[in-house]
Write a protein that holds these residues in place. Structure first.
Motif, PDB file in Angstrom:
ATOM      1  N   ARG A  39       0.818  -1.212   0.000  1.00 25.88           N
ATOM      2  CA  ARG A  39       0.000   0.000   0.000  1.00 25.88           C
ATOM      3  C   ARG A  39       0.852   1.262   0.000  1.00 25.88           C
ATOM      4  N   SER A  79      -8.829   2.939   2.451  1.00 22.41           N
ATOM      5  CA  SER A  79      -8.659   1.564   1.979  1.00 22.41           C
ATOM      6  C   SER A  79      -8.623   0.578   3.141  1.00 22.41           C
ATOM      7  N   ALA A 100     -15.762  -0.831  -2.534  1.00 25.78           N
ATOM      8  CA  ALA A 100     -14.883   0.024  -3.336  1.00 25.78           C
ATOM      9  C   ALA A 100     -15.618   1.244  -3.870  1.00 25.78           C
ATOM     10  N   GLY A 103     -15.239   3.943  -1.586  1.00 26.01           N
ATOM     11  CA  GLY A 103     -13.902   4.501  -1.744  1.00 26.01           C
ATOM     12  C   GLY A 103     -13.808   5.435  -2.936  1.00 26.01           C
ATOM     13  N   PHE A 135      -6.723   3.153  -6.144  1.00 25.56           N
ATOM     14  CA  PHE A 135      -7.615   2.552  -5.148  1.00 25.56           C
ATOM     15  C   PHE A 135      -8.114   1.195  -5.637  1.00 25.56           C
TER      16      PHE A 135
END
Length: 276
Positions: A39, A79, A100, A103, A135
């Motif tokens: 990440r 995340s 997601a 996000g 992402f």
């Protein structure tokens, strides 16, 4: 991929090769380790790309740094809230990726805020162009690191085979007004190379359909991303997006093909088309 088929001096080719090996090694190690290491690498790459976007569009760098803070918020904090690094679904399916969209909503909000603060609409587009695939990459890697390796290998194969096919065969130009050094032979070489490498990688990681068969399609998507970035550079009047990667230009030059490949892969997963 900055003008991948352009002639390169021997010394530049050596630098390009060594830097390419280092980048591949770092990426593979981070993917294998996963979690926060991966990440942070994605965040670093996205932040550098956003700074390059800021420079290309002649926006004061301070807004690139502010955008980097926004990237850290979405790629690390959000995340982790939606896709915890140490936790995943027992059975990955389309529903696993529903968070997601939350996000992406956060990314959109941060992009609009960045644009308002900088008073530059181009920062909205640049942030979305970089942050949404970044992402999505974290979501895909959370599901299965083999998919991340597959995306990387297909994109690298596209670049490598397109370069050598274009150099050795030559022929008609693919898009002379956008990227005068790219040829149809390079496109075909990238397609074939990615199809073979994609099938081998899918078999090795036991990913299954449809990834076993769509390496060539992803090569076309990667090349479209390459051409789009070339068009951006032509509009900005620059040869490379930056100088952060000796022999390769900038991070955007190296990752322009990966961005749309990640999005296409994510859509396959969220659409429930993965049978692996």
């Amino acid at each position: 991929m900055s003008e991948a088929e352009a002639p390169i001096a021997r010394s530049d080719l050596s630098t390009r090769f060594v830097m390419g090996v280092v980048m591949v090694a770092v990426a593979c190690l981070a993917i294998y380790i996963g979690g926060w290491v991966f990440r942070f690498l994605v965040l670093a790459g996205a932040a550098v790309m956003l700074l390059e976007w800021t420079d290309m569009h002649r926006v004061p760098r301070i807004w690139g740094y502010v955008g980097g803070l926004f990237l850290a918020l979405s790629l690390l904090v959000v995340s982790e809230m939606l896709f915890p690094a140490d936790m995943m679904d027992a059975a990955i399916g389309a529903a696993s990726f529903v968070p997601a969209w939350t996000g992406f909503g956060v990314v959109l909000g941060l992009a609009l805020l960045l644009g308002m603060l900088a008073r530059r609409t181009t920062m909205v587009g640049g942030y979305l162009y970089i942050a949404i695939p970044a992402f999505a990459l974290l979501a895909v890697n959370w599901a299965w690191f083999g998919l991340t390796f597959w995306m990387m290998l297909v994109t690298w194969a596209t670049d490598i085979f397109a370069y050598f096919a274009g150099r050795s065969i030559g022929g008609p130009k693919l898009a002379p007004r956008i990227s005068p050094n790219k040829t149809w032979a390079g496109l075909a070489g990238g397609f074939v190379g990615a199809a073979v490498v994609g099938a081998l990688a899918a078999s090795f990681f036991d990913i299954g359909a449809p990834f076993l068969y769509i390496g060539g399609l992803m090569a076309l998507i990667a090349q479209a991303g390459d051409l789009y970035e070339s068009w951006l550079k032509r509009r900005a009047g620059v040869k490379d997006s930056g100088t952060s990667l000796p022999g390769h230009g900038g991070a955007l030059d190296r990752l322009d093909g990966l961005l749309p490949v990640v999005l296409a892969t994510f859509l396959i997963l969220v659409g429930g088309l993965w049978t692996g």
